[in-house]
Write a protein that holds these residues in place. Structure first.
Motif, short mmCIF file in Angstrom:
data_model
loop_
_atom_site.label_atom_id
_atom_site.label_comp_id
_atom_site.label_asym_id
_atom_site.label_seq_id
_atom_site.Cartn_x
_atom_site.Cartn_y
_atom_site.Cartn_z
N PRO A 67 44.02 16.44 -24.98
CA PRO A 67 43.06 17.55 -24.98
C PRO A 67 42.60 17.82 -26.41
CG PRO A 67 44.85 18.02 -23.47
CD PRO A 67 45.23 16.74 -24.19
N PHE A 68 41.29 17.93 -26.58
CA PHE A 68 40.68 17.97 -27.91
C PHE A 68 39.71 19.14 -27.96
CE2 PHE A 68 38.15 16.70 -31.52
CZ PHE A 68 39.01 15.95 -32.31
N GLU A 69 39.75 19.88 -29.07
CA GLU A 69 38.95 21.09 -29.20
C GLU A 69 38.04 20.98 -30.43
OE1 GLU A 69 39.78 25.94 -29.03
OE2 GLU A 69 41.39 24.55 -29.56
N GLY A 70 36.80 21.46 -30.28
CA GLY A 70 35.89 21.40 -31.41
C GLY A 70 34.71 22.34 -31.25
N LEU A 71 33.84 22.29 -32.23
CA LEU A 71 32.58 23.04 -32.24
C LEU A 71 31.45 22.02 -32.42
CD1 LEU A 71 33.57 25.84 -34.80
CD2 LEU A 71 33.71 25.98 -32.30
N CYS A 72 30.35 22.21 -31.70
CA CYS A 72 29.27 21.23 -31.79
C CYS A 72 27.93 21.85 -31.43
CB CYS A 72 29.55 20.06 -30.86
SG CYS A 72 28.26 18.81 -30.87
N GLY A 73 27.01 21.88 -32.39
CA GLY A 73 25.65 22.32 -32.14
C GLY A 73 25.53 23.81 -31.91
N PHE A 74 24.32 24.32 -32.09
CA PHE A 74 24.09 25.75 -31.93
C PHE A 74 24.07 26.16 -30.46
CE2 PHE A 74 21.98 25.08 -36.11
CZ PHE A 74 22.69 26.01 -36.85
N ASN A 107 28.53 26.03 -30.28
CA ASN A 107 29.18 25.83 -28.99
C ASN A 107 30.65 25.46 -29.20
OD1 ASN A 107 26.84 25.86 -27.03
ND2 ASN A 107 26.15 24.20 -28.39
N HIS A 108 31.51 26.11 -28.45
CA HIS A 108 32.93 25.76 -28.45
C HIS A 108 33.15 24.80 -27.29
CE1 HIS A 108 37.13 26.54 -26.95
NE2 HIS A 108 37.35 26.14 -28.18
N ILE A 109 33.85 23.68 -27.55
CA ILE A 109 34.03 22.67 -26.51
C ILE A 109 35.50 22.27 -26.40
CG2 ILE A 109 31.71 21.70 -26.74
CD1 ILE A 109 33.19 19.36 -28.26
N PRO A 147 41.22 14.01 -22.06
CA PRO A 147 41.38 12.61 -22.44
C PRO A 147 40.36 11.71 -21.75
CG PRO A 147 43.52 13.61 -22.12
CD PRO A 147 42.52 14.63 -21.69
N GLY A 148 39.73 10.85 -22.56
CA GLY A 148 38.70 9.95 -22.06
C GLY A 148 37.29 10.47 -22.23
N GLU A 149 37.13 11.78 -22.42
CA GLU A 149 35.81 12.34 -22.66
C GLU A 149 35.44 12.22 -24.13
OE1 GLU A 149 35.50 15.70 -19.13
OE2 GLU A 149 36.19 16.34 -21.11
N ALA A 150 34.14 12.19 -24.40
CA ALA A 150 33.68 11.93 -25.76
C ALA A 150 32.55 12.88 -26.14
CB ALA A 150 33.21 10.48 -25.90
N LEU A 151 32.32 12.93 -27.45
CA LEU A 151 31.25 13.75 -28.02
C LEU A 151 30.54 12.93 -29.07
CD1 LEU A 151 30.25 16.74 -27.84
CD2 LEU A 151 31.70 17.18 -29.83
N PHE A 152 29.22 12.82 -28.95
CA PHE A 152 28.41 12.13 -29.96
C PHE A 152 27.76 13.16 -30.87
CE2 PHE A 152 24.19 10.66 -31.35
CZ PHE A 152 24.59 9.60 -32.16
N LEU A 153 27.79 12.90 -32.17
CA LEU A 153 27.28 13.84 -33.17
C LEU A 153 26.22 13.13 -34.00
CD1 LEU A 153 30.82 15.07 -34.07
CD2 LEU A 153 29.11 16.43 -32.88
N GLY A 154 24.96 13.49 -33.76
CA GLY A 154 23.85 12.90 -34.48
C GLY A 154 23.54 13.67 -35.75
N ALA A 155 22.50 13.24 -36.44
CA ALA A 155 22.11 13.85 -37.72
C ALA A 155 21.70 15.30 -37.53
CB ALA A 155 20.95 13.06 -38.32
#
Length: 407
Positions: free
Chosen positions: A140-147, A244-246, A250-258
Motif C-alpha cells: 500500500p502506497f500513499e502520495g499526493l498528485c496534481g491539483f 489530490n491525496h491518493i 499493490p500493482g496499481e501505478a501512478l504516472f507523473l508528467g511534466a
C-alpha cells in the motif's frame, strides 16, 4: 546478460526496513531510500564480464549500439534513457515538479551560460532532459498528485476552521481555476516562513483532529497532519493541501508528467523515470526552492490522478501504458511449471524480481532453450541487464518487472 550489483541510496526520508525486507537482509538502522538499477552516472549499476566489476554506464559508452540497439541510440543518444528504482518512503519526500523537455533544455542552457556549477545547491537544471516518472506500488502506497479541483480544496480548507486560511478559500471560490491555483500557491510559497508558521500549525492541529471524525477528507487530513509533523512550520504543508491525496494498492501505478506537483508519502514501489536529475521543489524540504522558476513550470490545472492498472497481453506480459518513449515498464506473474516467456530483444532491458524466484535463460534464435547456455537466478530485489539482440526466456514462480524503451 549480466547480474546487476546495485547501489542503495540512504536519503533521510527512506524506510529503515522496507528494502532490507525485500532483499532478505538485516536492517542497518539507517534509512535505505532507493535501490538504483541502470546507468545513471550518480550511482551506476555494476556488471562483471570476466575482468571484475565495471560500471554499466562505462560498458554502454564503450559500444552503445551493441548494448542499446541502433534504433535506441538514434532516438535517445548513446546512453540508457531510463533509470529503474525500488523506492521505499518511510516519511514524506519533498513536494516537487519536473520540467518538460523544452523547459529543461532551455533552463540547462541558461544556467550553463551564467556559469552556475552543476552541483551548486541553488542550481535548478542538472541536465537538459525531462524527467517523467511512474511509480508502481509493491505495498500500500500513499502520495499526493496534481491539483484537486479548487472548489473541493476550498471546502477542505474551510473545514479546518482556521481564520488565516479564509483568504485562500475566497480566492479558490471566486477566481477561474488556473488563476485561483496560481494565486494561492504563489501566496503560500512567497510568504515568510515565520509569518505562515502559525497558520501551518493551526491547520495541522485541526487536520489531525478531523482525521478521526470521518468524512470525505478524513484520509487527506490524516496525511496533511503527518506531513506537518515531519515538516513543522513548512509552507509546503499548505501547498500540499491543494493536491489530490491518493492511495495505491499493490500493482496499481501512478504516472507523473511534466509540471504536475507531487510527493510520495509512504510505501514501497518500483519507480521508473527518464534519466534526469531535474527537480524543482515546492516545499517539504530544507533544499533550495526557486519560487519564480517553479511557478513558470507548474501546470495550474486540476486533474484526476489517474491510477493505472496493467493491461495483460496473450503472452503473459502486463503492460503499464504511458505516453513516454524513454521507458516502458511491464511485469510478469510467473507460475511454477509454466511455459518460459520469450522476451523481445530489440532493445536493452532490465529485469527485476520482486517476489518469489525467477530464472533468466539464454535462448537460441528460434526461441528454444540453448544447451549449455547461461542462466541467472533472481531472488526478490535482484536484477539483470540484457543487452539488445540477446534473446532470453523468463521462467520461475514469482513476479518480475521488465524495464526497456518503446521499440
Amino acid at each position: 546478460m549480466d547480474r546487476l550489483t546495485n547501489t542503495i541510496r540512504p536519503y533521510a526520508w527512506g524506510s529503515t526496513t522496507a528494502i532490507p525486507e525485500l532483499l532478505g537482509t538485516s536492517p542497518t538502522g539507517e534509512p535505505q531510500a532507493e535501490l538504483w538499477m541502470g546507468a545513471h552516472p550518480g550511482a551506476p549499476s555494476r556488471v562483471d564480464r570476466g575482468s571484475g566489476p565495471v560500471p554499466l554506464d562505462q560498458v554502454i559508452a564503450a559500444d552503445p549500439r551493441a548494448e542499446l540497439g541502433s534504433a535506441a541510440v538514434e532516438r535517445f543518444g548513446p546512453r540508457l534513457p531510463f533509470l529503474l528504482k525500488v523506492l521505499a518512503a518511510g516519511s514524506p519526500l519533498s513536494l516537487q515538479v519536473h520540467p518538460d523537455l523544452a523547459q529543461a533544455a532551455a533552463g540547462f542552457a541558461d544556467e550553463e551560460a551564467r556559469g552556475i556549477p552543476v552541483d551548486a545547491p541553488h542550481r535548478n537544471y542538472r541536465d537538459a532532459n525531462h524527467k517523467p516518472e511512474m511509480i508502481v506500488a509493491l505495498t500500500p502506497f500513499e502520495g499526493l498528485c496534481g491539483f484537486r479541483h479548487p472548489q473541493e480544496t476550498a471546502d477542505l480548507l474551510s473545514g479546518l476552521g482556521v481564520d488565516s486560511l479564509k483568504p485562500f478559500v475566497d480566492i479558490l471560490h471566486a477566481h477561474p481555476e488556473a488563476a485561483a491555483l496560481r494565486e494561492v500557491l504563489t501566496a503560500v510559497l512567497g510568504a515568510e516562513r515565520h509569518a505562515i508558521a502559525g497558520t501551518v500549525g493551526e491547520a495541522a492541529e485541526a487536520a489531525g483532529r478531523l482525521a478521526g471524525e470521518g468524512g470525505p477528507y478524513a484520509d487527506a487530513y490524516a496525511a496533511y497532519a503527518s506531513i506537518a509533523h515531519t515538516y513543522p512550520g513548512d509552507p509546503g504543508v499548505i501547498a500540499a493541501m491543494l493536491l489530490n491525496h491518493i492511495r495505491l494498492q499493490p500493482g496499481e501505478a501512478l504516472f507523473l508528467g511534466a509540471g504536475i506537483p507531487h510527493a510520495y508519502l509512504s510505501g514501497l514501489g518500483v519507480e521508473i523515470m527518464a534519466n534526469s536529475d531535474n527537480v524543482l521543489r515546492c516545499g517539504l524540504t530544507p533544499k533550495h526552492v526557486d519560487v519564480p522558476e517553479l511557478l513558470r513550470i507548474v501546470r495550474f490545472e486540476s486533474a484526476d490522478p489517474g491510477v493505472l492498472r496493467p493491461e495483460a497481453s496473450p503472452d503473459g506480459e502486463e503492460l503499464y501504458t504511458t505516453p513516454i518513449e524513454e521507458f516502458r515498464l511491464s511485469r510478469y506473474a510467473l507460475a511454477a511449471g509454466g511455459a518460459p516467456r520469450a522476451l523481445d530483444d530489440r532493445t536493452a532491458q532490465i529485469l527485476l524480481c520482486t517476489e518469489g524466484t525467477a530464472t533468466v535463460r539464454a535462448a537460441h534464435a528460434d526461441g528454444t532453450a540453448g544447451e549449455q547456455q547461461r542462466e541467472l537466478a533472481l531472488a526478490p530485489g535482484q536484477s539483470a541487464y540484457v543487452p539488445a539482440r540477446e534473446q532470453v526466456q523468463l521462467l520461475g514462480e514469482g513476479t518480475v518487472f521488465r524495464a526497456t524503451v518503446v521499440a
